[in-house]
Design an enzyme around this catalytic site. Structure first.
Site, PDB file in Angstrom:
ATOM      1  N   CYS A  64      -2.413  10.406  -6.013  1.00 20.70           N
ATOM      2  CA  CYS A  64      -3.555  10.061  -5.160  1.00 20.70           C
ATOM      3  C   CYS A  64      -4.637  11.135  -5.277  1.00 20.70           C
ATOM      4  O   CYS A  64      -4.379  12.306  -4.997  1.00 20.70           O
ATOM      5  CB  CYS A  64      -3.146   9.921  -3.700  1.00 20.70           C
ATOM      6  SG  CYS A  64      -4.608   9.527  -2.691  1.00 20.70           S
ATOM      7  N   LYS A 118       0.836  -1.206   0.000  1.00 21.10           N
ATOM      8  CA  LYS A 118       0.000   0.000   0.000  1.00 21.10           C
ATOM      9  C   LYS A 118       0.872   1.258   0.000  1.00 21.10           C
ATOM     10  O   LYS A 118       1.907   1.301   0.667  1.00 21.10           O
ATOM     11  CB  LYS A 118      -0.885  -0.006   1.252  1.00 21.10           C
ATOM     12  CG  LYS A 118      -1.704   1.272   1.484  1.00 21.10           C
ATOM     13  CD  LYS A 118      -2.865   1.407   0.525  1.00 21.10           C
ATOM     14  CE  LYS A 118      -3.590   2.750   0.696  1.00 21.10           C
ATOM     15  NZ  LYS A 118      -4.617   2.968  -0.338  1.00 21.10           N
TER      16      LYS A 118
END
Ligand code: DHB
Length: 309
Positions: free
Chosen positions: A128, A44
Site C-alpha cells: 500500500c 478490500k
C-alpha cells in the site's frame, strides 16, 4: 470456449475478477461483485481496526487511468470475517481476503484469523503506497523476508502476496530469491505505481488532497509496468508460482497480453471504477473471441507463450 483457470489450486470460472481496492469495502458493494461476471470476490484490504482512510478528494479518474490515496478505508478484519459466510452462502465463487498490516506485528494476527475461516484465498498486501510515513513493505527486502518467514509457517489456505512494481532486474532477482524460500502460491503484480503526481494546470493544484497530491497511479498509464513485472517473475519462478496480473486491463486484448506474459488470471481495478461491474463480463467475452480467432483452445494453451523477436 471458456477462460476457466486456476490460481493456487482454486478453480476460477473465468480469467477475470476484481482487484482489491475499488468498490469492495461494504457488504452491499461485495454483493454487486458477486452478481457480476467477476470470477471471484476480492474484498478490500483490511486492517486490524476499522479505518476512515485519508481526507477527500482521494480518488480521481483521468483519461489514461486513475490516481488515488485512499489510505485503506475499511471495516476492520472482524467485519470481513462476519461478512464472509454471508457471501459464501449467496455466491458460488471463491472469496479472496486482502490483508494489510498497519505495522508488521499486525500481519500474523490477520493471517491467523483468516487461516481459521472459510476463506478461499488469502492475498497479503505488501504494497500500500498511501499510508503517511509508512514505506511500502515489499520495497524493504529484509522486512519482507522476515514477514514471509513468520506467516508462512502455519498456512492453512492458498496464499499469495500483492506486490508493488519493481523497476530493475536486480530487484526482481532479489525478490525471487526470497519468494523461493517460502510456500507462497501466487504473486499478484502489480499494485498501483506509488507516489505519483498529477497536476491540473487550470486550477494549478494536484488532483487529490492527501500527501500533497502524491498517490498511486492505475489504469492505462501502468500497463507496460505491470506486464513487465508479470513477465519478469514468470520467467524467474516458472510453473510452480501462479501469477495474477493487474494494471491497466480494460479489454480482452489487454487480458490476452497478460496471458502471453504468463499470468494465470487478471484482476480489474481502475476499469471497474470507471465502467462498473459490466467490465468483467465484456473483458472475458473479448478474451474468448481472441483465443478462438487465434486457435488457442483454452487459457493454458496460450499462457506464457510470448514469442521472441
Ligand atoms: C490503498 C491503496 C493501495 O494501492 C493498496 O494496495 C491498498 C490500499 C489505499 O490507499 O486504500
Amino acid at each position: 470456449m471458456n477462460t476457466a483457470t486456476q490460481v493456487a489450486g482454486v478453480q476460477l470460472g473465468s480469467y477475470v475478477f476484481n482487484a482489491a481496492g475499488p468498490k469492495d469495502v461494504t457488504y452491499e458493494e461485495l454483493q454487486v461483485i458477486g452478481q457480476s461476471g467477476s470470477s471471484a470476490i476480492t474484498m478490500k484490504s483490511c486492517t486490524i481496526e476499522p479505518r476512515e482512510g485519508n481526507e477527500e478528494p482521494r480518488y480521481k479518474d483521468v483519461p489514461l487511468g486513475s490516481i488515488n490515496s485512499m489510505g485503506l478505508p475499511n471495516l476492520g478484519y472482524k467485519e470481513y470475517l462476519r461478512i464472509l459466510p454471508l457471501l459464501k452462502n449467496k455466491f458460488d465463487k471463491p472469496i479472496v481476503a486482502s490483508l494489510a498490516g498497519m505495522k508488521p506485528e499486525d500481519i500474523p494476527v490477520l493471517v491467523d484469523a483468516f487461516n481459521e475461516s472459510d476463506i478461499d484465498i488469502i492475498e497479503l498486501n505488501l504494497s500500500c503506497p498511501n499510508l503517511k510515513g509508512k514505506p511500502q513493505i515489499a520495497y524493504d527486502f529484509e522486512m519482507t523476508d522476515a514477514i514471509l518467514r513468520d506467516v508462512t509457517k502455519n498456512l492453512k489456505k492458498p496464499f499469495g502476496i500483492k506486490l508493488p512494481p519493481y523497476f530493475d532486474p536486480v530487484h526482481w532477482d532479489m525478490a525471487t530469491e526470497i519468494f523461493k524460500k517460502y510456500p507462497i502460491d501466487f504473486l499478484c503484480c502489480i499494485n498501483s505505481v506509488g507516489n505519483t503526481l498529477i497536476i491540473d494546470p487550470e486550477t494549478e493544484r494536484p488532483l487529490i488532497k492527501p500527501k500533497g497530491g502524491f498517490g498511486g497511479l492505475g489504469g492505462d498509464f501502468i500497463k507496460p509496468v505491470a506486464l513487465a513485472n508479470v513477465r519478469a517473475f514468470s520467467e524467474r519462478l516458472g510453473e510452480k508460482m501462479a501469477i495474477i496480473g493487474v494494471g491497466g486491463i480494460k479489454s480482452g486484448t489487454d487480458a490476452f497480453e497478460f496471458l502471453l506474459a504468463g499470468a494465470d488470471a487478471v484482476q480489474i481495478g481502475t476499469q471497474f471504477m470507471k465502467e462498473g461491474p459490466e467490465c468483467f463480463g465484456h473483458i472475458d467475452t473479448e478474451l474468448q473471441a481472441i483465443l478462438k480467432k487465434k486457435g488457442y483452445k483454452d487459457i493454458k494453451a496460450a499462457k506464457g507463450k510470448l514469442k521472441s523477436l
